[in-house]
Design an enzyme around this catalytic site. Structure first.
Site, PDB file in Angstrom:
ATOM      1  CD  GLU A  39      62.036  84.595 -72.839  1.00 61.88           C
ATOM      2  OE1 GLU A  39      60.988  83.453 -72.339  1.00 61.88           O
ATOM      3  OE2 GLU A  39      61.332  85.736 -73.306  1.00 61.88           O
ATOM      4  CG  LEU A  40      66.642  87.834 -77.817  1.00 59.00           C
ATOM      5  CD1 LEU A  40      66.999  87.108 -79.177  1.00 59.00           C
ATOM      6  CD2 LEU A  40      67.743  88.095 -77.124  1.00 59.00           C
TER       7      LEU A  40
ATOM      8  CB  CYS B 126      60.610  92.873 -73.887  1.00 60.28           C
ATOM      9  SG  CYS B 126      59.861  91.483 -72.882  1.00 60.28           S
TER      10      CYS B 126
ATOM     11  CE  LYS C 157      76.000  92.471 -68.076  1.00 56.89           C
ATOM     12  NZ  LYS C 157      75.977  93.112 -67.148  1.00 56.89           N
ATOM     13  N   PRO C 158      74.231  90.833 -63.905  1.00 60.43           N
ATOM     14  CG  PRO C 158      73.969  92.232 -61.681  1.00 60.43           C
ATOM     15  CD  PRO C 158      75.059  91.100 -62.265  1.00 60.43           C
TER      16      PRO C 158
ATOM     17  N   GLY D  88      67.419  90.513 -72.456  1.00 60.80           N
ATOM     18  CA  GLY D  88      67.667  91.887 -73.302  1.00 60.80           C
ATOM     19  C   GLY D  88      66.936  92.190 -74.504  1.00 60.80           C
ATOM     20  CB  SER D  89      68.930  94.405 -77.050  1.00 64.85           C
ATOM     21  OG  SER D  89      70.024  94.512 -76.572  1.00 64.85           O
TER      22      SER D  89
ATOM     23  CD  GLU E 146      61.503  96.754 -77.886  1.00 65.56           C
ATOM     24  OE1 GLU E 146      63.213  96.323 -77.865  1.00 65.56           O
ATOM     25  OE2 GLU E 146      61.193  95.892 -76.716  1.00 65.56           O
TER      26      GLU E 146
ATOM     27  CD1 TRP F 193      68.793  99.133 -68.485  1.00 65.50           C
ATOM     28  CD2 TRP F 193      66.954  99.307 -68.662  1.00 65.50           C
ATOM     29  NE1 TRP F 193      68.111  99.242 -70.013  1.00 65.50           N
ATOM     30  CE2 TRP F 193      66.830  99.433 -69.966  1.00 65.50           C
ATOM     31  CE3 TRP F 193      65.777  99.668 -67.605  1.00 65.50           C
ATOM     32  CZ2 TRP F 193      65.379 100.377 -70.387  1.00 65.50           C
ATOM     33  CZ3 TRP F 193      64.750 100.119 -68.240  1.00 65.50           C
ATOM     34  CH2 TRP F 193      64.900 100.220 -69.110  1.00 65.50           C
ATOM     35  CG  ASN F 194      63.316  96.102 -68.267  1.00 65.67           C
ATOM     36  OD1 ASN F 194      63.225  94.915 -68.228  1.00 65.67           O
ATOM     37  ND2 ASN F 194      62.566  95.350 -69.370  1.00 65.67           N
TER      38      ASN F 194
ATOM     39  CD  GLU G 189      63.278  83.329 -69.065  1.00 62.26           C
ATOM     40  OE1 GLU G 189      62.974  84.623 -68.343  1.00 62.26           O
ATOM     41  OE2 GLU G 189      65.107  83.413 -68.917  1.00 62.26           O
TER      42      GLU G 189
HETATM   43  N1  LIG Z   1      62.023  89.799 -73.957  1.00 60.59           N
HETATM   44  C1  LIG Z   1      62.581  89.737 -72.403  1.00 60.59           C
HETATM   45  O1  LIG Z   1      62.002  89.709 -71.887  1.00 60.59           O
HETATM   46  C2  LIG Z   1      63.325  91.449 -72.355  1.00 60.59           C
HETATM   47  C3  LIG Z   1      63.439  92.223 -73.248  1.00 60.59           C
HETATM   48  N2  LIG Z   1      64.263  92.944 -73.418  1.00 60.59           N
HETATM   49  C4  LIG Z   1      64.901  93.733 -74.549  1.00 60.59           C
HETATM   50  O2  LIG Z   1      66.529  94.653 -74.072  1.00 60.59           O
HETATM   51  C5  LIG Z   1      66.164  95.963 -74.589  1.00 60.59           C
HETATM   52  C6  LIG Z   1      66.324  97.072 -73.430  1.00 60.59           C
HETATM   53  O3  LIG Z   1      66.780  96.093 -72.254  1.00 60.59           O
HETATM   54  P1  LIG Z   1      68.732  96.543 -72.291  1.00 60.59           P
HETATM   55  O4  LIG Z   1      69.291  96.289 -70.356  1.00 60.59           O
HETATM   56  O5  LIG Z   1      69.139  98.125 -72.475  1.00 60.59           O
HETATM   57  O6  LIG Z   1      69.064  95.710 -73.191  1.00 60.59           O
HETATM   58  P2  LIG Z   1      70.484  94.856 -73.502  1.00 60.59           P
HETATM   59  O7  LIG Z   1      70.871  94.256 -74.139  1.00 60.59           O
HETATM   60  O8  LIG Z   1      71.242  96.185 -73.509  1.00 60.59           O
HETATM   61  O9  LIG Z   1      71.152  95.204 -71.806  1.00 60.59           O
HETATM   62  C7  LIG Z   1      70.569  93.337 -71.322  1.00 60.59           C
HETATM   63  C8  LIG Z   1      72.311  93.035 -70.980  1.00 60.59           C
HETATM   64  O10 LIG Z   1      73.113  92.659 -71.697  1.00 60.59           O
HETATM   65  C9  LIG Z   1      74.799  93.050 -70.771  1.00 60.59           C
HETATM   66  N3  LIG Z   1      74.896  93.856 -72.266  1.00 60.59           N
HETATM   67  C10 LIG Z   1      74.936  94.932 -73.381  1.00 60.59           C
HETATM   68  N4  LIG Z   1      75.901  94.419 -73.835  1.00 60.59           N
HETATM   69  C11 LIG Z   1      76.916  93.271 -73.989  1.00 60.59           C
HETATM   70  C12 LIG Z   1      77.842  92.490 -74.630  1.00 60.59           C
HETATM   71  N5  LIG Z   1      78.644  92.917 -75.454  1.00 60.59           N
HETATM   72  N6  LIG Z   1      77.941  91.045 -73.939  1.00 60.59           N
HETATM   73  C13 LIG Z   1      77.436  91.194 -72.748  1.00 60.59           C
HETATM   74  N7  LIG Z   1      76.447  91.816 -72.323  1.00 60.59           N
HETATM   75  C14 LIG Z   1      76.134  92.915 -72.091  1.00 60.59           C
HETATM   76  C15 LIG Z   1      74.171  94.737 -70.390  1.00 60.59           C
HETATM   77  O11 LIG Z   1      75.080  94.670 -69.373  1.00 60.59           O
HETATM   78  P3  LIG Z   1      74.803  96.531 -69.074  1.00 60.59           P
HETATM   79  O12 LIG Z   1      73.974  96.662 -68.410  1.00 60.59           O
HETATM   80  O13 LIG Z   1      76.652  96.360 -68.538  1.00 60.59           O
HETATM   81  O14 LIG Z   1      75.468  97.475 -70.403  1.00 60.59           O
HETATM   82  C16 LIG Z   1      72.879  93.677 -69.347  1.00 60.59           C
HETATM   83  O15 LIG Z   1      73.000  93.573 -68.416  1.00 60.59           O
HETATM   84  C17 LIG Z   1      64.880  96.221 -75.648  1.00 60.59           C
HETATM   85  O16 LIG Z   1      65.008  95.790 -76.206  1.00 60.59           O
HETATM   86  C18 LIG Z   1      63.813  94.663 -74.508  1.00 60.59           C
HETATM   87  O17 LIG Z   1      62.766  94.604 -75.608  1.00 60.59           O
HETATM   88  C19 LIG Z   1      64.279  94.302 -72.104  1.00 60.59           C
HETATM   89  C20 LIG Z   1      63.832  93.285 -70.802  1.00 60.59           C
HETATM   90  C21 LIG Z   1      62.863  91.652 -71.403  1.00 60.59           C
HETATM   91  O1  LIG Z   2      61.477  93.233 -69.282  1.00 58.99           O
HETATM   92  C1  LIG Z   2      60.472  92.728 -69.638  1.00 58.99           C
HETATM   93  O2  LIG Z   2      60.073  93.074 -70.243  1.00 58.99           O
HETATM   94  C2  LIG Z   2      59.806  91.682 -68.155  1.00 58.99           C
HETATM   95  O3  LIG Z   2      60.296  90.275 -69.605  1.00 58.99           O
HETATM   96  C3  LIG Z   2      58.235  92.057 -68.669  1.00 58.99           C
HETATM   97  S1  LIG Z   2      57.058  91.188 -67.236  1.00 58.99           S
HETATM   98  O4  LIG Z   2      57.329  89.793 -67.717  1.00 58.99           O
HETATM   99  O5  LIG Z   2      57.130  91.878 -66.758  1.00 58.99           O
HETATM  100  O6  LIG Z   2      55.963  90.928 -68.397  1.00 58.99           O
END
Ligand SMILES: NC(=O)C1=CN([C@@H]2O[C@H](COP(=O)(O)OP(=O)(O)OC[C@H]3O[C@@H](n4cnc5c(N)ncnc54)[C@H](OP(=O)(O)O)[C@@H]3O)[C@@H](O)[C@H]2O)C=CC1
Ligand SMILES: O=C(O)[C@H](O)CS(=O)(=O)O
Length: 489
Positions: A255-256, A289, A180-181, A233-234, A386, A156-157, A463
């Site tokens: 990308e975690l 992240c 899936k967003p 995501g996480s 984090e 979502w960020n 990426e």
């Molecule tokens: N490395 C990077 O570029 C990035 C890393 N992050 C990391 O993500 C975290 C915050 O973002 P956040 O969105 O809360 O992360 P989440 O991992 O909770 O969610 C990311 C995505 O995963 C989906 N998801 C959640 N649970 C499941 C499941 N069981 N099966 C399949 N998909 C699932 C979510 O869906 P739903 O929305 O429906 O829950 C969402 O679309 C932080 O730790 C941050 O560091 C975030 C952005 C960029």
């Molecule tokens: O979701 C994120 O944190 C992004 O990867 C950050 S950035 O690409 O805008 O730096």
């Protein structure tokens, strides 16, 4: 209601195999984090629709890959142009569902569009090679081919850029994508799909599925037609998806999470370091992240840096992202606020001092005061977890060896930053930091031209950059034999 020049961009529907599906009474509400108001609804889809989207993607991909790279590039270029033509509307939709200030949201649209632009250019450079044979009658040829059907799950960020950072290389390589967003920010993804149709993406090539993450994700990770899963995501969810993909041996892009150190040495340009810290820490209200999660300042400049940083941040207003001049919007939801409050409480209970902020904002809701902590130590939660919010914890250090060891003392390895004007030190520290990315005298490193990604628990793959296309392609080796010498005349 969001004021849009083109209201058709805010579409309350999901796109499944070229068909738009509107929500029924099981539809999911999408709310504005600044006001709590409902923006609209999306359908609550599941296994059947995901399976249908994957099947449609497989059909569309076979035709898409037969088109020339130039043809695919022209569609992507049109998509880029449409995104930029509609930058204001896409930014407004993003601010409404994610909360970031409108200026920052429009900036994300341009950043997101840049990945489509970049990979429109890269599409025509999926070069193979010919290698001298290992025998007189042999020739060795290597070609690149698209992986096939890609499933994507995004956070979502950055509800626009995290999608285009995947869709750009995927479509450029000749792949199809089922996305899936995040449930909190689906309208940015849907608007991208509306513009993708207008740009000429064939029906079925790009689907956007809304509904239960667990159910949709289970089909994405279990369906053998899906050849690659790309997730942002996480780390917790990423690791789970990694395991779910194992039975079908999918390619993975992960990308975690991160825990970025931001190091200021005595020889740094202090004003530049403060400017860099504001960007690296507080961009997107600290919800990225690659945010500076730990700020290490050498003893000789610690007090001056802390004072300058607090003075600067104190001037930056918090409020509704649609209001003029706002720098800090709301956090995405109450759990995010609770985590920030917990990190501040944990730090102060262990001896840290609140130099600025330190509590929920008077605006209420999910607004939190930008916060600076001094006297922070390694036993505090902010050192290892984090925060994902507007908290700048300042650690003091004495020597280069000490701070490099501290900076590396984490399971994460995504982004890192440091400020120094000593050339030898720049090389030593750049090579010693165990991260995928290092910002040197800058707090903003993300751009389509560069390889974005991490090591250790921060993920797999890269990426963007000239490397990004390869993550969506397979290498094929052709061994050509029987090339005997011509008979003597
Ligand atoms: N490395 C990077 O570029 C990035 C890393 N992050 C990391 O993500 C975290 C915050 O973002 P956040 O969105 O809360 O992360 P989440 O991992 O909770 O969610 C990311 C995505 O995963 C989906 N998801 C959640 N649970 C499941 C499941 N069981 N099966 C399949 N998909 C699932 C979510 O869906 P739903 O929305 O429906 O829950 C969402 O679309 C932080 O730790 C941050 O560091 C975030 C952005 C960029
Ligand atoms: O979701 C994120 O944190 C992004 O990867 C950050 S950035 O690409 O805008 O730096």
């Amino acid at each position: 209601m969001i004021k849009l020049n083109d209201p058709t961009l805010l579409r309350q529907a999901a796109l499944v195999g070229g068909q738009w599906i509107e929500p029924d009474d099981t539809g999911l509400a999408v709310t504005n984090p600044a006001t709590g108001g409902v923006i609209g609804h999306v359908p609550n889809l599941g296994t059947d629709e995901t399976r249908s989207a994957i099947a449609a993607a497989q059909t569309a991909q076979k035709a898409w890959t037969k088109r020339t790279a130039k043809d695919r590039a022209q569609v992507l270029r049109r998509w880029f142009d449409l995104m930029m033509d509609h930058q204001d509307d896409l930014g407004a939709i993003l601010t409404a569902e994610q909360g970031k200030p409108l200026t920052e949201a429009k900036g994300e649209i341009a950043y997101g569009a840049s990945f489509i632009e970049w990979f429109a250019e890269e599409a025509r450079r999926a070069y193979g090679d010919v290698t001298p044979g290992h025998a007189p009658d042999k020739r060795i040829i290597t070609i690149k081919q698209p992986i096939g059907v890609v499933a994507a799950i995004t956070p979502w960020n950055f509800p626009n850029a995290m999608i285009t950072r995947k869709a750009g290389p995927a479509f450029a390589a000749g792949c199809a994508m089922v996305l899936k967003p995040a449930s909190q920010t689906p309208f940015s993804a849907i608007a991208l799909a509306v513009l993708g149709e207008r740009a000429g993406l064939p029906a079925g090539l790009f689907s956007v599925i809304t509904g239960s993450a667990r159910v949709i994700g289970a089909e994405m990770t279990g369906n053998p037609t899906v050849q690659k899963l790309t997730f942002t995501g996480s780390t917790e969810i990423g690791a789970m998806l990694y395991a779910q993909c194992a039975p079908t041996i999918k390619k993975l892009g992960l990308e975690l999470g991160g825990n970025a150190p931001f190091i200021v040495f005595n020889d740094a340009d202090l004003d530049a370091a403060v400017e860099g810290a504001v960007i690296a820490k507080f961009r997107n209200n600290g919800q990225t992240c690659v945010c500076a999660n730990r700020i290490y300042v050498q003893a000789g400049v610690y007090d001056a840096f802390a004072e300058k940083l607090a003075s600067k941040v104190a001037t930056l207003p918090t409020g509704n992202g649609f209001d003029e001049g706002i720098v800090f919007g709301p956090l995405i939801d109450q759990p995010a606020v609770d985590k920030v409050a917990e990190h501040v409480s944990d730090a102060t209970s262990k001896g840290a001092t609140v130099t600025l902020g330190g509590k929920a904002h008077a605006l209420g809701g999910t607004f939190y005061e930008p916060t600076i902590l001094t006297g922070v130590t390694a036993d505090m939660a902010v050192a290892t977890e984090e925060t994902f919010g507007p908290v700048a914890p300042l650690f003091k250090f004495d020597t280069e060896a000490e701070v490099v060891a501290a900076a590396n003392d984490t399971e994460f390895g995504l982004a890192s930053y440091f400020y120094s004007r000593d050339l030898a030190r720049v090389w030593r520290v750049s090579e010693a930091l165990e991260y995928g990315m290092v910002g040197i005298n800058t707090g903003l490193i993300s751009t389509a031209e560069a390889p974005f990604g991490g090591v250790k628990m921060s993920g797999l793959g890269r990426e963007g950059s000239r490397y990004g296309l390869d993550d969506f392609m397979e290498l094929k080796y052709l061994c050509m034999g029987g090339i005997d010498a011509a008979e003597e005349a």
